[in-house]
Design an enzyme around this catalytic site. Structure first.
Site, PDB file in Angstrom:
ATOM      1  N   CYS A  90      -6.127   4.113  -4.071  1.00 43.14           N
ATOM      2  CA  CYS A  90      -6.438   2.823  -3.446  1.00 43.14           C
ATOM      3  C   CYS A  90      -7.618   2.086  -4.057  1.00 43.14           C
ATOM      4  CB  CYS A  90      -6.699   3.014  -1.948  1.00 43.14           C
ATOM      5  SG  CYS A  90      -5.299   3.657  -1.023  1.00 43.14           S
ATOM      6  N   LYS A 128       1.624   9.326  -5.702  1.00 45.66           N
ATOM      7  CA  LYS A 128       0.220   8.951  -5.574  1.00 45.66           C
ATOM      8  C   LYS A 128      -0.711  10.076  -6.039  1.00 45.66           C
ATOM      9  CE  LYS A 128      -3.050   7.406  -1.974  1.00 45.66           C
ATOM     10  NZ  LYS A 128      -3.157   6.978  -0.552  1.00 45.66           N
ATOM     11  N   HIS A 158     -11.069  -2.199   1.030  1.00 44.83           N
ATOM     12  CA  HIS A 158     -11.297  -0.870   0.450  1.00 44.83           C
ATOM     13  C   HIS A 158     -12.068  -0.899  -0.864  1.00 44.83           C
ATOM     14  CE1 HIS A 158      -9.604   3.502   0.643  1.00 44.83           C
ATOM     15  NE2 HIS A 158     -10.936   3.419   0.761  1.00 44.83           N
ATOM     16  N   ASP A 172       0.837  -1.201   0.000  1.00 44.10           N
ATOM     17  CA  ASP A 172       0.000   0.000   0.000  1.00 44.10           C
ATOM     18  C   ASP A 172       0.874   1.254   0.000  1.00 44.10           C
ATOM     19  OD1 ASP A 172      -2.196   1.639   0.159  1.00 44.10           O
ATOM     20  OD2 ASP A 172      -2.949   0.843   2.050  1.00 44.10           O
ATOM     21  N   ASP A 173       0.693   2.107  -1.005  1.00 43.10           N
ATOM     22  CA  ASP A 173       1.439   3.374  -1.104  1.00 43.10           C
ATOM     23  C   ASP A 173       2.950   3.151  -1.123  1.00 43.10           C
ATOM     24  OD1 ASP A 173      -1.048   4.502  -0.972  1.00 43.10           O
ATOM     25  OD2 ASP A 173      -0.658   5.771   0.759  1.00 43.10           O
ATOM     26  N   ARG A 181      -7.337  -1.269  -6.588  1.00 51.10           N
ATOM     27  CA  ARG A 181      -7.682  -2.597  -6.069  1.00 51.10           C
ATOM     28  C   ARG A 181      -8.778  -3.251  -6.906  1.00 51.10           C
ATOM     29  NH1 ARG A 181      -5.248  -2.912  -0.926  1.00 51.10           N
ATOM     30  NH2 ARG A 181      -4.021  -1.003  -0.755  1.00 51.10           N
ATOM     31  N   LYS A 197      -6.203  -5.292   3.799  1.00 54.72           N
ATOM     32  CA  LYS A 197      -7.026  -4.132   3.439  1.00 54.72           C
ATOM     33  C   LYS A 197      -7.920  -4.434   2.240  1.00 54.72           C
ATOM     34  CE  LYS A 197      -6.454   0.571   1.630  1.00 54.72           C
ATOM     35  NZ  LYS A 197      -5.498   1.667   1.415  1.00 54.72           N
ATOM     36  N   ASP A 221      -0.319  -0.898  -4.903  1.00 51.85           N
ATOM     37  CA  ASP A 221      -1.515  -0.270  -5.476  1.00 51.85           C
ATOM     38  C   ASP A 221      -1.255   1.059  -6.158  1.00 51.85           C
ATOM     39  OD1 ASP A 221      -1.040   1.134  -3.095  1.00 51.85           O
ATOM     40  OD2 ASP A 221      -3.158   1.238  -2.532  1.00 51.85           O
ATOM     41  N   ASN A 222      -0.276   1.798  -5.704  1.00 50.78           N
ATOM     42  CA  ASN A 222       0.043   3.107  -6.298  1.00 50.78           C
ATOM     43  C   ASN A 222       1.357   3.599  -5.719  1.00 50.78           C
ATOM     44  OD1 ASN A 222      -2.679   3.824  -4.330  1.00 50.78           O
ATOM     45  ND2 ASN A 222      -0.715   4.688  -3.708  1.00 50.78           N
ATOM     46  N   HIS A 246       1.197   2.344   4.078  1.00 51.31           N
ATOM     47  CA  HIS A 246       0.252   3.470   4.133  1.00 51.31           C
ATOM     48  C   HIS A 246       0.381   4.221   5.457  1.00 51.31           C
ATOM     49  CE1 HIS A 246      -3.568   5.664   3.966  1.00 51.31           C
ATOM     50  NE2 HIS A 246      -3.772   5.232   2.728  1.00 51.31           N
ATOM     51  N   SER A 305      -9.091   1.700   4.497  1.00 50.37           N
ATOM     52  CA  SER A 305      -7.784   2.148   4.979  1.00 50.37           C
ATOM     53  C   SER A 305      -7.804   2.351   6.489  1.00 50.37           C
ATOM     54  CB  SER A 305      -7.390   3.469   4.303  1.00 50.37           C
ATOM     55  OG  SER A 305      -7.024   3.261   2.966  1.00 50.37           O
TER      56      SER A 305
END
Length: 507
Positions: free
Chosen positions: A69, A302, A125, A29-30, A73, A123, A281-282, A229, A150
């Site tokens: 996010c 992001k 989301h 994540d991130d 996903r 996660k 994810d990003n 994240h 999140s």
């Protein structure tokens, strides 16, 4: 006389389909393109991921279609552009009425129909909905342990990020219920003790794998980590250990979790029967500065369609099947559903897919069939359509817009103050020479080479074709919010949100 080679290959293919591989899909994540040691970070402590990279296939040109996010996903799990499914604009929140439409077919549903035991940890989301209608147990996962959105989508003052009692940084989202930890559709804790969360996820993963082995069936584990994240957290073994602050500690725990998963797979004797894929994810949330990650040489992060937002680290590991190496072929998170379906011998869903089967690339029998990539902003619309397109080594930006997620970088084009801008002609970059997107090849069109002008025409055509072909689904985010949909461990209690508090017994 031996059997003909064609017969042996056919038999081998039949055996591969008869016994499909176990699959572990790890989604960070991130995480920035430059955050891992195997992608050039000089001080990140990521030995397990680096070992996966050394023993597997490392992608240099792997992308997500949206650098945020929820839509990212949705793309990963369905192989479809998020706008087709209404997964826009922005992200879903705890009180959202919408979610990943149940008519969408996830990779978990594809694999479950092939006999896989499917499980998800981490996660989600992709929406909660009435009675948890959009949660993983209704989207193809037999088992689920995780947080439905999140971990900053709730008040942080009641969260512990580092043991024994260091509160999480910042206020996060006030006025909401504490974040819940769910086991399938039941609340385990609200809020959970974050420093102990990773150990619970690893126990869940081990049980899933061991149970599948006992049942003589393949497993699919989707581990959607909360790391890295904001606000970052970790257990005692990693707190203040990385030398890179809370972000580094969080990354260190993520890497250790990968090592724990690989050890569990090895202990079960399943290494050569298990495909492990890692990506994110990003790009990094650079607005967090030292807590926000690193995109390396890439521009922004992001929330943008620049390379730092959409290009991700990606690894594929499968001993005896995937040869160690590095690939510069184009690939996308959209490609995972058709690829995993092919490797599992499962039929594809009867919908328009935006992904391609990468199994020939993974297995060394061919190249990536993907020739182009399309990037949407976090807040898309049908009038502007695709913001950026890549084909081969060239990438064109028809529109650009900064994002608060990418604030604090030295580049003002990344910032929220950089408003939506149309570019005619588009900004055009040769990513093979300029991955940082610094030198616009069309700064003076009159001086552009014939090759560049041909690339421009091709990119313009690709954008026009996709914009004409893609119909935006009704926005799930625009369905609005209902505070009553927020998950509460004491349904019907008052006053909300304060009464929705069930201490974590693992704290």
């Amino acid at each position: 006389m031996g059997a003909p080679r064609s017969l042996l290959l056919a038999l081998a293919a039949g055996l591969a389909v008869a016994r499909p591989p176990n699959i572990v899909l790890i989604f960070a994540d991130d995480l920035g393109y430059g955050d891992l040691g195997c992608y050039g970070h000089p001080s990140s402590t990521t030995p397990n991921l680096d070992q996966l990279a050394a023993g597997g296939l490392r992608f240099t040109d792997f992308y997500v279609p949206v650098s945020l996010c929820t839509p990212s996903r949705a793309a990963l799990l369905t192989g479809r552009l998020p706008v087709r499914m209404g997964m826009y604009p922005g992200v879903l929140v705890p009180s959202s009425r919408g979610g990943l439409p149940l008519e969408e077919v996830t990779v978990a549903e594809v694999l479950a129909a092939r006999g896989y035991l499917t499980g998800m940890a981490g996660k989600w989301h992709l929406g909660v909905g009435p009675e948890g209608a959009f949660l993983p147990p209704h989207q193809g996962f037999h088992r689920f342990l995780g947080i439905p959105y999140s971990h900053d989508q709730g008040p942080c003052q009641n969260l512990t990020c580092f043991p024994p009692a260091t509160p999480c940084d910042g206020g996060c989202d006030q006025g909401l219920v504490p974040i819940p930890l769910l086991a399938n559709l039941s609340v385990e804790a609200q809020p959970p003790w974050l420093p102990g969360l990773e150990a619970r996820y690893m126990a869940f993963a081990h049980d899933l794998m061991a149970d599948a082995q006992r049942q003589d069936r393949p497993f699919f584990l989707y581990y959607a980590s909360h790391h890295t994240h904001y606000p970052q957290f970790s257990g005692q073994s990693f707190a203040e250990r990385s030398g890179r602050g809370p972000f580094g500690d969080s990354l260190m725990e993520l890497d250790a979790a990968v090592g724990t998963l690989m050890t569990a797979i090895g202990d079960l004797g399943l290494l050569e029967e298990t495909l492990v894929i890692f990506t994110a994810d990003n790009g990094p949330e650079t607005m967090r500065m030292s807590r926000g990650g690193c995109s390396g040489l890439l521009r922004c992060g992001k929330g943008t369609t620049y390379e730092g937002g959409v290009r991700e680290p990606a690894l594929a590991f499968w001993p005896g099947h995937i040869a160690p190496g590095v690939t510069h072929e184009l690939a996308s998170s959209l490609d995972l559903l058709p690829t995993l379906a092919a490797l599992a011998g499962a039929p594809l869903p009867n919908v328009t897919l935006d992904g391609f089967d990468l199994s020939p690339l993974l297995l060394g029998t061919g190249k990536s069939p993907r020739q182009s990539l399309f990037f949407y902003p976090s807040y898309p619309d049908e009038v502007r359509g695709v913001f950026a397109v890549r084909t081969g080594k060239y990438k064109a930006h028809f529109f650009t817009q900064g994002s608060a997620h990418s604030d604090t970088t030295a580049d003002p084009a990344c910032h929220a103050s950089s408003s939506l801008t149309a570019h005619e002609p588009p900004l055009l970059y040769d990513l093979s020479k300029d991955p940082g997107e610094n030198y616009n090849l069309l700064g003076g069109v009159a001086g552009a080479t014939p090759e560049v002008l041909q690339a421009l025409k091709q990119l313009q055509l690709l954008k026009a074709q996709l914009d004409a072909a893609v119909t935006f689904g009704p926005s799930q985010v625009a369905r609005g919010e209902d505070p009553a949909l927020q998950i509460c461990c004491h349904p019907g209690c008052t006053p909300r949100p304060a009464c929705c508090h069930c201490p974590d017994p693992h704290a």
